[in-house]
Scaffold this active site. Structure first.
Site, PDB file in Angstrom:
ATOM      1  N   HIS A 188       0.833  -1.214   0.000  1.00 20.19           N
ATOM      2  CA  HIS A 188       0.000   0.000   0.000  1.00 20.19           C
ATOM      3  C   HIS A 188       0.867   1.263   0.000  1.00 20.19           C
ATOM      4  O   HIS A 188       0.620   2.184  -0.786  1.00 20.19           O
ATOM      5  CB  HIS A 188      -0.950  -0.030   1.198  1.00 20.19           C
ATOM      6  CG  HIS A 188      -1.592   1.285   1.514  1.00 20.19           C
ATOM      7  ND1 HIS A 188      -2.442   1.930   0.642  1.00 20.19           N
ATOM      8  CD2 HIS A 188      -1.494   2.109   2.604  1.00 20.19           C
ATOM      9  CE1 HIS A 188      -2.843   3.079   1.184  1.00 20.19           C
ATOM     10  NE2 HIS A 188      -2.275   3.203   2.373  1.00 20.19           N
TER      11      HIS A 188
ATOM     12  N   HIS B 258       3.929   7.093   5.357  1.00 21.65           N
ATOM     13  CA  HIS B 258       2.724   7.776   5.840  1.00 21.65           C
ATOM     14  C   HIS B 258       1.952   6.996   6.903  1.00 21.65           C
ATOM     15  O   HIS B 258       1.185   7.589   7.656  1.00 21.65           O
ATOM     16  CB  HIS B 258       1.808   8.195   4.672  1.00 21.65           C
ATOM     17  CG  HIS B 258       0.934   7.122   4.127  1.00 21.65           C
ATOM     18  ND1 HIS B 258       1.323   6.253   3.139  1.00 21.65           N
ATOM     19  CD2 HIS B 258      -0.342   6.755   4.446  1.00 21.65           C
ATOM     20  CE1 HIS B 258       0.329   5.422   2.864  1.00 21.65           C
ATOM     21  NE2 HIS B 258      -0.691   5.697   3.654  1.00 21.65           N
ATOM     22  N   ASP B 259       2.131   5.672   6.969  1.00 24.01           N
ATOM     23  CA  ASP B 259       1.436   4.887   8.006  1.00 24.01           C
ATOM     24  C   ASP B 259       2.407   4.310   9.032  1.00 24.01           C
ATOM     25  O   ASP B 259       1.997   3.525   9.890  1.00 24.01           O
ATOM     26  CB  ASP B 259       0.637   3.740   7.348  1.00 24.01           C
ATOM     27  CG  ASP B 259      -0.675   4.218   6.724  1.00 24.01           C
ATOM     28  OD1 ASP B 259      -1.282   5.175   7.247  1.00 24.01           O
ATOM     29  OD2 ASP B 259      -1.111   3.621   5.713  1.00 24.01           O
TER      30      ASP B 259
ATOM     31  N   GLU C 120       1.648   5.652  12.603  1.00 22.64           N
ATOM     32  CA  GLU C 120       0.270   5.261  12.963  1.00 22.64           C
ATOM     33  C   GLU C 120       0.153   3.753  13.225  1.00 22.64           C
ATOM     34  O   GLU C 120      -0.564   3.331  14.125  1.00 22.64           O
ATOM     35  CB  GLU C 120      -0.649   5.654  11.791  1.00 22.64           C
ATOM     36  CG  GLU C 120      -2.107   5.752  12.148  1.00 22.64           C
ATOM     37  CD  GLU C 120      -2.905   6.332  10.979  1.00 22.64           C
ATOM     38  OE1 GLU C 120      -2.613   7.465  10.546  1.00 22.64           O
ATOM     39  OE2 GLU C 120      -3.812   5.635  10.497  1.00 22.64           O
ATOM     40  N   ASP C 121       0.861   2.952  12.468  1.00 21.61           N
ATOM     41  CA  ASP C 121       0.606   1.502  12.467  1.00 21.61           C
ATOM     42  C   ASP C 121       1.758   0.606  12.897  1.00 21.61           C
ATOM     43  O   ASP C 121       1.617  -0.623  12.857  1.00 21.61           O
ATOM     44  CB  ASP C 121       0.162   1.058  11.065  1.00 21.61           C
ATOM     45  CG  ASP C 121      -1.190   1.631  10.678  1.00 21.61           C
ATOM     46  OD1 ASP C 121      -1.982   1.938  11.587  1.00 21.61           O
ATOM     47  OD2 ASP C 121      -1.453   1.771   9.475  1.00 21.61           O
TER      48      ASP C 121
ATOM     49  N   ASP D 125      -3.330   8.450  -1.061  1.00 20.27           N
ATOM     50  CA  ASP D 125      -3.699   7.417  -0.089  1.00 20.27           C
ATOM     51  C   ASP D 125      -5.148   6.980  -0.318  1.00 20.27           C
ATOM     52  O   ASP D 125      -5.461   5.777  -0.400  1.00 20.27           O
ATOM     53  CB  ASP D 125      -3.511   8.007   1.317  1.00 20.27           C
ATOM     54  CG  ASP D 125      -3.702   7.009   2.436  1.00 20.27           C
ATOM     55  OD1 ASP D 125      -3.602   5.801   2.189  1.00 20.27           O
ATOM     56  OD2 ASP D 125      -3.931   7.466   3.580  1.00 20.27           O
TER      57      ASP D 125
HETATM   58  N1  G4P Z   1      -9.205  -0.308   1.057  1.00 23.89           N
HETATM   59  C1  G4P Z   1      -8.493  -1.007   1.939  1.00 23.89           C
HETATM   60  N2  G4P Z   1      -8.129  -0.428   3.114  1.00 23.89           N
HETATM   61  C2  G4P Z   1      -7.389  -1.156   3.978  1.00 23.89           C
HETATM   62  C3  G4P Z   1      -6.990  -2.477   3.687  1.00 23.89           C
HETATM   63  N3  G4P Z   1      -6.241  -2.924   4.720  1.00 23.89           N
HETATM   64  C4  G4P Z   1      -6.149  -1.929   5.598  1.00 23.89           C
HETATM   65  N4  G4P Z   1      -6.847  -0.849   5.176  1.00 23.89           N
HETATM   66  C5  G4P Z   1      -6.974   0.407   5.916  1.00 23.89           C
HETATM   67  O1  G4P Z   1      -8.244   0.398   6.525  1.00 23.89           O
HETATM   68  C6  G4P Z   1      -8.666   1.756   6.715  1.00 23.89           C
HETATM   69  C7  G4P Z   1     -10.143   1.811   6.559  1.00 23.89           C
HETATM   70  O2  G4P Z   1     -10.705   1.018   7.546  1.00 23.89           O
HETATM   71  P1  G4P Z   1     -11.564   1.653   8.702  1.00 23.89           P
HETATM   72  O3  G4P Z   1     -12.158   0.547   9.480  1.00 23.89           O
HETATM   73  O4  G4P Z   1     -12.494   2.679   8.100  1.00 23.89           O
HETATM   74  O5  G4P Z   1     -10.506   2.447   9.582  1.00 23.89           O
HETATM   75  P2  G4P Z   1      -9.433   1.929  10.646  1.00 23.89           P
HETATM   76  O6  G4P Z   1      -8.672   0.783  10.024  1.00 23.89           O
HETATM   77  O7  G4P Z   1      -8.585   3.166  10.858  1.00 23.89           O
HETATM   78  O8  G4P Z   1     -10.180   1.544  11.880  1.00 23.89           O
HETATM   79  C8  G4P Z   1      -7.954   2.609   5.680  1.00 23.89           C
HETATM   80  O9  G4P Z   1      -7.356   3.650   6.387  1.00 23.89           O
HETATM   81  P3  G4P Z   1      -7.534   5.192   6.105  1.00 23.89           P
HETATM   82  O10 G4P Z   1      -7.603   5.933   7.383  1.00 23.89           O
HETATM   83  O11 G4P Z   1      -8.570   5.481   5.092  1.00 23.89           O
HETATM   84  O12 G4P Z   1      -6.181   5.552   5.482  1.00 23.89           O
HETATM   85  P4  G4P Z   1      -4.716   5.094   5.947  1.00 23.89           P
HETATM   86  O13 G4P Z   1      -4.789   4.483   7.301  1.00 23.89           O
HETATM   87  O14 G4P Z   1      -4.305   4.131   4.866  1.00 23.89           O
HETATM   88  O15 G4P Z   1      -3.918   6.331   5.927  1.00 23.89           O
HETATM   89  C9  G4P Z   1      -6.927   1.642   5.055  1.00 23.89           C
HETATM   90  O16 G4P Z   1      -5.615   2.127   5.027  1.00 23.89           O
HETATM   91  C10 G4P Z   1      -7.411  -3.065   2.451  1.00 23.89           C
HETATM   92  O17 G4P Z   1      -7.121  -4.219   2.142  1.00 23.89           O
HETATM   93  N5  G4P Z   1      -8.155  -2.283   1.628  1.00 23.89           N
HETATM   94 MN    MN Z   2      -2.559   4.692   3.957  1.00 23.35          MN
END
Ligand code: G4P
Ligand code: MN
Length: 179
Positions: A36, A62-63, A66-67, A123
């Protein structure tokens, strides 16, 4: 004459892949998480034609705060204050409730610097491209749909930053019937 990629960019790639090494995305294929962050940096370089190296490096990082167990201090020591400042701008405060974090992403998008806005657009573009073909493990179709709606609210506060990325995002929102 400058040669690319630079040593610091390669170190950044290595650091991100090391720190995210145990993480997987939520897609059914359990894609390594680092794919990603590489996608986000590649979108900025190839699709948005960004050559600002700190932006391309921050996309890789960027993550990471956070992660993973990486801290802002680690990032500053390794990659400098400019990159660290950008990483701060794109990092959610994980100590907050999820609802509040989601609300703040919408609110903070508008206040971001132009360079942070670019990373946020890329992102969201990568996450939405993934959601077009996958439903993350454990997500209902409704939750997936809600993500598109929420992401459009974030993107609406990032507009006027990069026409190409915004066109590509709008094409996705159009396909979902949101535009
Ligand atoms: N589309 C998708 N998203 C995934 C996947 N695996 C992990 N994610 C992450 O999950 C987030 C969306 O899930 P949510 O349940 O809404 O949020 P959370 O993980 O923060 O609790 C996205 O973060 P975000 O806050 O929108 O952005 P960021 O954390 O990437 O910066 C995304 O990065 C995947 O397989 N597909
Ligand atoms: Mn991201």
């Amino acid at each position: 004459m400058a040669t690319y990629p630079s040593a610091k960019f390669m170190e950044c790639l290595q650091y991100a892949s090391f720190k995210h090494r145990q993480q997987r995305r939520k897609d059914p294929q359990n894609t390594p998480y680092v794919n990603h962050v590489i996608n986000v940096s590649t979108i900025l370089s190839v699709e948005a034609c960004i050559t600002d190296e700190a932006v391309l490096m921050t996309a890789l990082l960027h993550d990471v705060v956070e992660d993973t167990d990486a801290s802002f201090e680690d990032v500053e020591k390794l990659f400098g204050a400019d990159v660290c400042g950008l990483v701060r701008e794109v990092t959610d405060d994980k100590s907050l409730e999820k609802q509040e974090r989601k609300r703040l992403q919408i609110e903070n998008a508008a206040k971001s610097s132009c360079r942070a806005k670019l990373i946020k657009l890329a992102d969201k573009l990568d996450n939405l491209r993934d959601l077009q073909v996958n439903t993350p493990t454990g997500w209902t179709p409704e939750r997936r749909e809600q993500y598109f709606i929420w992401a459009m609210k974030v993107v609406d506060n990032l507009r006027g930053t990069n026409a190409n990325l915004e066109l590509k995002l709008d094409e996705i929102f159009r396909q979902r019937g949101l535009l």
